[in-house]
Design a protein around this motif. Structure first.
Motif: not given
Length: 313
Positions: A158-160, A166-167, A174-176
């Motif tokens: 779940v955390l992965v 989310i991140v 944003l970078w691309r």
């Protein structure tokens, strides 16, 4: 001109030998030493011969007799008494009263008791420690561990997933689509600015080099005509002839006079040394290689001659 030996008388070479002072002192000293040493040597030889005779005829037989008496009367009886009265009784007592009871006690009491105690302790450890620990690990710890591992795997999944959506996904987008195009545009602008600045700097540097060389040539020519040429003319026309005159008219005659005086003093000192102590001796190799022979009938040794045993090296 350098001083030479032409026109100057050189003293004749001295033959190798000894001076008069050495010959006069050597003969009395050796006579006195011979008179003092001969009696002492005679007494010493007599005492040494007497000591050897006493050692050979008295001391050695007496020492052998005393050694035989000591071994026969002291060493052998004491060794027999020690072995008979001390060693043998102590050995019998040790074997009979100490070693045998201890061996029986160990074989028939301590060893069986130790084996029984070891067996009892092993049985208690097996059924009170090993069997309960195995049952606890098999039926309690293993299922609990499996359940904890399943829960941890679910939470990690779940955390992965949350961190990815989310991140990671927003940062990649944003970078691309934002940062990379803006960075390429800024890089192009910076490249153009740097290229133009570098070209301007190179052009200005070359122009400054041309100006610097022109100023340097002007200053070099000015310094040459103000300082170098006058100094060169003064060195060639004034200082060089003056130095040659001082060297040829003053320094060279003074040096020749000092060299002649030093050579004269050295020769005078050599002559005085030869007159007092004789000419220097020949090397030891030449003396060693010279054939040794006894003087002939005409060269008889006397106390009045300088070739006696007391004065001869």
């Amino acid at each position: 001109m350098e001083p030479t030996d032409q026109g100057r008388e050189v003293p004749a070479r001295y033959e190798p030998g000894e001076g008069c002072v050495t010959t006069v002192v050597r003969l009395p000293v050796r006579i006195v030493v011979l008179v003092l040493v001969v009696p002492v040597r005679l007494v010493w030889d007599a005492l040494a011969a007497a000591g050897r005779a006493v050692d050979r005829t008295v001391l050695r037989p007496l020492g052998r007799a005393l050694a035989w008496l000591w071994r026969t009367l002291v060493v052998i009886p004491v060794a027999w008494a020690w072995r008979t009265l001390v060693v043998i009784p102590l050995a019998w007592t040790w074997r009979t009263l100490i070693v045998a009871p201890l061996a029986g006690l160990w074989r028939y009491v301590l060893a069986p008791a130790g084996r029984g105690i070891a067996a009892a302790v092993a049985w208690l450890v097996r059924y009170l420690v090993v069997v309960p620990v195995q049952w606890l690990y098999t039926y309690v710890l293993t299922p609990v561990g499996h359940g904890i591992a399943w829960v941890v795997r679910g939470i990690a999944t779940v955390l992965v997933t949350l961190v990815r959506w989310i991140v990671v996904v927003p940062v990649v987008a944003l970078w691309r689509y934002v940062l990379a195009p803006v960075g390429r545009a800024l890089a192009a602008v910076v490249t153009v600015v740097v290229r133009e600045v570098g070209a301007a700097f190179g052009l200005c540097w070359r122009l400054a080099g041309v100006i610097s060389r022109a100023v340097g040539r002007f200053l070099g020519t000015l310094l040459r005509w103000i300082f170098v040429e006058p100094l060169r003319w003064a060195y060639r026309s004034v200082l060089t002839p003056l130095g040659h005159g001082i060297r040829d008219g003053i320094w060279r005659p003074v040096r020749q006079a000092l060299r002649s005086a030093r050579e004269t003093v050295r020769q005078t000192r050599r002559e005085i040394r030869r007159a007092l102590f004789g000419a220097p001796r020949e090397p030891e190799r030449a003396v060693a290689e010279a054939p040794r022979r006894e003087p002939g009938a005409r060269e008889t040794r006397t106390l009045g001659s300088s070739t006696t045993a007391l004065t001869k090296d």
